[in-house]
Scaffold this active site. Structure first.
Site, PDB file in Angstrom:
ATOM      1  N   HIS A 146       0.844  -1.193   0.000  1.00 34.75           N
ATOM      2  CA  HIS A 146       0.000   0.000   0.000  1.00 34.75           C
ATOM      3  C   HIS A 146       0.881   1.246   0.000  1.00 34.75           C
ATOM      4  O   HIS A 146       2.087   1.174   0.216  1.00 34.75           O
ATOM      5  CB  HIS A 146      -0.949  -0.002   1.217  1.00 34.75           C
ATOM      6  CG  HIS A 146      -0.257   0.025   2.543  1.00 34.75           C
ATOM      7  ND1 HIS A 146      -0.225  -1.046   3.419  1.00 34.75           N
ATOM      8  CD2 HIS A 146       0.445   1.012   3.157  1.00 34.75           C
ATOM      9  CE1 HIS A 146       0.469  -0.712   4.487  1.00 34.75           C
ATOM     10  NE2 HIS A 146       0.889   0.529   4.362  1.00 34.75           N
TER      11      HIS A 146
HETATM   12  P1  TYD Z   1      -2.479  -4.080   7.623  1.00 23.40           P
HETATM   13  O1  TYD Z   1      -2.836  -2.729   7.101  1.00 23.40           O
HETATM   14  O2  TYD Z   1      -3.024  -5.287   6.942  1.00 23.40           O
HETATM   15  O3  TYD Z   1      -0.909  -4.230   7.674  1.00 23.40           O
HETATM   16  P2  TYD Z   1       0.095  -4.064   6.448  1.00 23.40           P
HETATM   17  O4  TYD Z   1      -0.693  -3.502   5.280  1.00 23.40           O
HETATM   18  O5  TYD Z   1       1.119  -3.091   6.955  1.00 23.40           O
HETATM   19  O6  TYD Z   1       0.709  -5.375   6.151  1.00 23.40           O
HETATM   20  O7  TYD Z   1      -2.883  -4.099   9.161  1.00 23.40           O
HETATM   21  C1  TYD Z   1      -3.234  -5.277   9.859  1.00 23.40           C
HETATM   22  C2  TYD Z   1      -4.406  -4.988  10.789  1.00 23.40           C
HETATM   23  O8  TYD Z   1      -4.024  -4.068  11.802  1.00 23.40           O
HETATM   24  C3  TYD Z   1      -5.582  -4.379  10.058  1.00 23.40           C
HETATM   25  O9  TYD Z   1      -6.751  -4.978  10.597  1.00 23.40           O
HETATM   26  C4  TYD Z   1      -5.562  -2.929  10.454  1.00 23.40           C
HETATM   27  C5  TYD Z   1      -4.915  -2.960  11.820  1.00 23.40           C
HETATM   28  N1  TYD Z   1      -4.124  -1.747  12.137  1.00 23.40           N
HETATM   29  C6  TYD Z   1      -4.571  -0.923  13.152  1.00 23.40           C
HETATM   30  O10 TYD Z   1      -5.607  -1.152  13.792  1.00 23.40           O
HETATM   31  N2  TYD Z   1      -3.827   0.174  13.463  1.00 23.40           N
HETATM   32  C7  TYD Z   1      -2.676   0.464  12.820  1.00 23.40           C
HETATM   33  O11 TYD Z   1      -2.010   1.484  13.151  1.00 23.40           O
HETATM   34  C8  TYD Z   1      -2.239  -0.394  11.746  1.00 23.40           C
HETATM   35  C9  TYD Z   1      -0.973  -0.082  10.990  1.00 23.40           C
HETATM   36  C10 TYD Z   1      -2.994  -1.489  11.451  1.00 23.40           C
END
Ligand code: TYD
Length: 132
Positions: free
Chosen positions: A49
């Site tokens: 992303h």
């Molecule tokens: P995700 O966005 O899938 O991680 P990445 O794209 O970096 O691999 O995030 C995993 C989960 O954590 C998703 O349900 C959203 C949650 N999350 C939060 O609640 N707060 C945060 O600050 C972040 C980064 C993720």
């Protein structure tokens, strides 16, 4: 593409080492959120992303991982493996993290709270947004 890898001072003595991160002193924003990734499976690649506005600083406080950055024109690959280094992840930069070591704790400081509306998760939309 330009990679902003910041180098922090290590305060070390016979007791061990200490690194201090101070908003707008040794990295260029005020922190509103901290999160960390750990226990990441070695075969996992995550991220995929870009952010519309959020500015982040990633520090491998333990272990190592790789991050590929892509501004829509060029890519750069960075390995984070020292706690005294921090990678700035600017808005409009697609990023993926991979090859996490078993002991990797990747700490991320962000200048804003979590908001899914700040995410661009579709690669073709990303290319449009950055005008590539
Ligand atoms: P995700 O966005 O899938 O991680 P990445 O794209 O970096 O691999 O995030 C995993 C989960 O954590 C998703 O349900 C959203 C949650 N999350 C939060 O609640 N707060 C945060 O600050 C972040 C980064 C993720």
């Amino acid at each position: 593409m330009k990679v902003s890898l910041l180098e922090f001072d290590i305060h070390g003595d016979e007791r061990g080492s200490l690194i201090a991160l101070e908003s707008n002193e040794n990295f260029p924003f005020a922190v509103r959120r901290v999160y960390f990734l750990y226990d990441t499976k070695s075969e996992v690649r995550r991220g995929y992303h870009a952010h519309r506005k959020t500015l982040q600083l990633a520090v491998a406080v333990s272990g190592s991982c790789k991050i590929v950055l892509n501004d829509g024109r060029e890519t750069a690959e960075v390995m984070l493996y020292r706690p005294e280094q921090g990678l700035l992840i600017e808005p409009g930069v697609w990023h993926e993290m991979f090859e996490f070591s078993e002991d990797c704790v990747l700490m991320v400081l962000a200048d804003d709270l979590y908001d899914e509306r700040d995410y661009i998760r579709d690669y073709s939309e990303f290319l449009k947004v950055v005008g590539a």
